[in-house]
Design an enzyme around this catalytic site. Structure first.
Site, PDB file in Angstrom:
ATOM      1  CD  GLU A 181      -3.039  -1.140   2.124  1.00 12.52           C
ATOM      2  OE1 GLU A 181      -3.492  -0.034   2.450  1.00 12.52           O
ATOM      3  OE2 GLU A 181      -3.516  -2.219   2.531  1.00 12.52           O
TER       4      GLU A 181
ATOM      5  CE1 TYR B 193      -0.837  -0.678   7.954  1.00  8.81           C
ATOM      6  CE2 TYR B 193      -1.582  -0.778   5.668  1.00  8.81           C
ATOM      7  CZ  TYR B 193      -0.881  -1.330   6.732  1.00  8.81           C
ATOM      8  OH  TYR B 193      -0.210  -2.519   6.572  1.00  8.81           O
TER       9      TYR B 193
END
Ligand SMILES: NC(=O)c1ccc[n+]([C@@H]2O[C@H](COP(=O)([O-])OP(=O)(O)OC[C@H]3O[C@@H](n4cnc5c(N)ncnc54)[C@H](O)[C@@H]3O)[C@@H](O)[C@H]2O)c1
Length: 336
Positions: A138, A161
């Site tokens: 990610e 995150y």
């Protein structure tokens, strides 16, 4: 990395009571008889010692309840256990939580990694040291419908995150370039398999389905992830920890690109066979819900570097792996 099989090495595994760490520890102990393992875990809502029952009495395993941000505690672990290697799994890992309350993500993912690096730099023992940072695909942001992430892709994190994971990866990188620390980083795609927390996509689908609730799918269900069976990931981590080149990054993916709706339909098909409903099919419970803020469209991994250099390849067939995973959760819910 450590080549001396006669002398026992002690490694610190952080976050070992979570999903991937608790799959990794039994695997690592089994594959590496010359290592002892210290597992430091804060036991947040995401960690559970139930995940580690199979190793709790293992002679080469020690559990310590604590926070990677606690300097004194972590320093004492390094000194008392002669820690020569670290595999850092500990993290706040749920994107949705990072959107609603990012503070803990900054603390654990950035400050915690910084703390571990500083302590390792000053207090680890022996010459065969290694710091292995477990990270995510990610950090590279979102792909369109074509192309793959490689180790050369640009870091473009989009959620709190992924931004905190990117920051910790950069800290790890800087300790290699600045202090010559023996580091490796691995970035992997979405894992699936036993022991994952109920909040994540596949357990949520299974739990909602068997409880007769709506199965929530973000947006139009078309967001794509590449799914990697957790056992394949464990094999990759073990290889990289021992044989990865100092200072390098390795990407791991399962070559299983599916959108979220397809995942839900596949799980429903498995449940229709394993636990048939008296009327209708589980897929009737699927409901589209408001999309996640800033939801990345697609992640996909080109894992040719680790395949060509270390000989790793994901082995698990997706449909069989998903069937095993569904069965594991059904057994868990039946025991509860
Ligand atoms: N699950 C995935 O699909 C996936 C994909 C790519 C990368 N990763 C990365 O792999 C690692 C492990 O992921 P996971 O899915 O097992 O996560 P998880 O949320 O299941 O487990 C995290 C563990 O870390 C512990 N922890 C949290 N904060 C801590 C702290 N301050 N000190 C000590 N322990 C702490 C928790 O108690 C828990 O046991 C993470 O770094 C994550 O970013 C996960």
């Amino acid at each position: 990395m450590p080549e001396s099989p006669k002398e026992k090495q002690s490694i610190l595994i952080t976050g070992g009571a979570g999903f991937i760490g608790s799959n990794f520890i039994p695997f690592f102990l089994d594959k590496n008889p010359d290592y002892t393992v210290v597992n430091l875990d804060k036991l947040t809502y995401a960690g559970s010692l139930d995940n580690l029952k199979e190793v709790e009495a293992h002679p080469r395993y020690t559990f310590i309840h604590g926070d990677i941000c606690d300097f004194d505690l972590t320093k004492n672990i390094f000194i008392q256990h002669n820690i020569s290697g670290v595999i850092n799994f500990a993290a706040e890992s749920h994107v949705d939580n990072s959107i609603s309350s990012p503070n803990e993500f900054v603390k654990t993912n950035i400050e915690g990694t910084f703390n571990l690096l500083e302590i390792a730099r000053h207090f680890w023992t022996g010459s065969n040291n290694r710091f292995h940072q477990i990270s995510t695909d990610e950090v590279y942001g979102s792909l369109g419908s074509e192309g793959y992430f490689t180790e050369n892709s640009k870091y473009q994190p989009n959620s709190p995150y992924s931004a905190t994971k990117a920051s910790s990866d950069f800290l790890v990188r800087s300790y290699y370039h600045t202090y010559g620390m023996n580091v490796v980083t691995s970035n992997c795609s979405n894992n699936y398999g036993p022991k994952q927390h109920d909040e994540k996509l596949i357990p949520t689908i299974i739990r909602s389905a068997v409880n007769g609730n709506k199965i929530p799918i973000y947006g139009n269900g078309k967001n794509v992830r590449d799914w990697l069976f957790v056992k394949d990931h464990c094999e990759g981590i073990n290889l990289i920890f021992h044989r990865g080149k100092v200072g390098e990054t390795y990407l791991l993916g399962g070559n299983n690109e599916y959108d979220n709706l397809t995942i839900a339909l596949k799980v429903c098909d498995i449940l229709d066979v394993k636990l048939p409903k008296s009327n209708g099919n589980y897929k009737d419970q699927i409901k589209f819900v408001e999309n996640r803020l800033g939801h990345d469209f697609r992640y996909a991994i080109d894992a040719s570097k680790i395949s060509n250099t270390l000989g790793w390849k994901a082995k698990q067939n997706f449909d069989t792996g998903l069937e095993k995973t569904v069965q594991w959760y059904l057994d868990k819910y039946q025991q509860a």
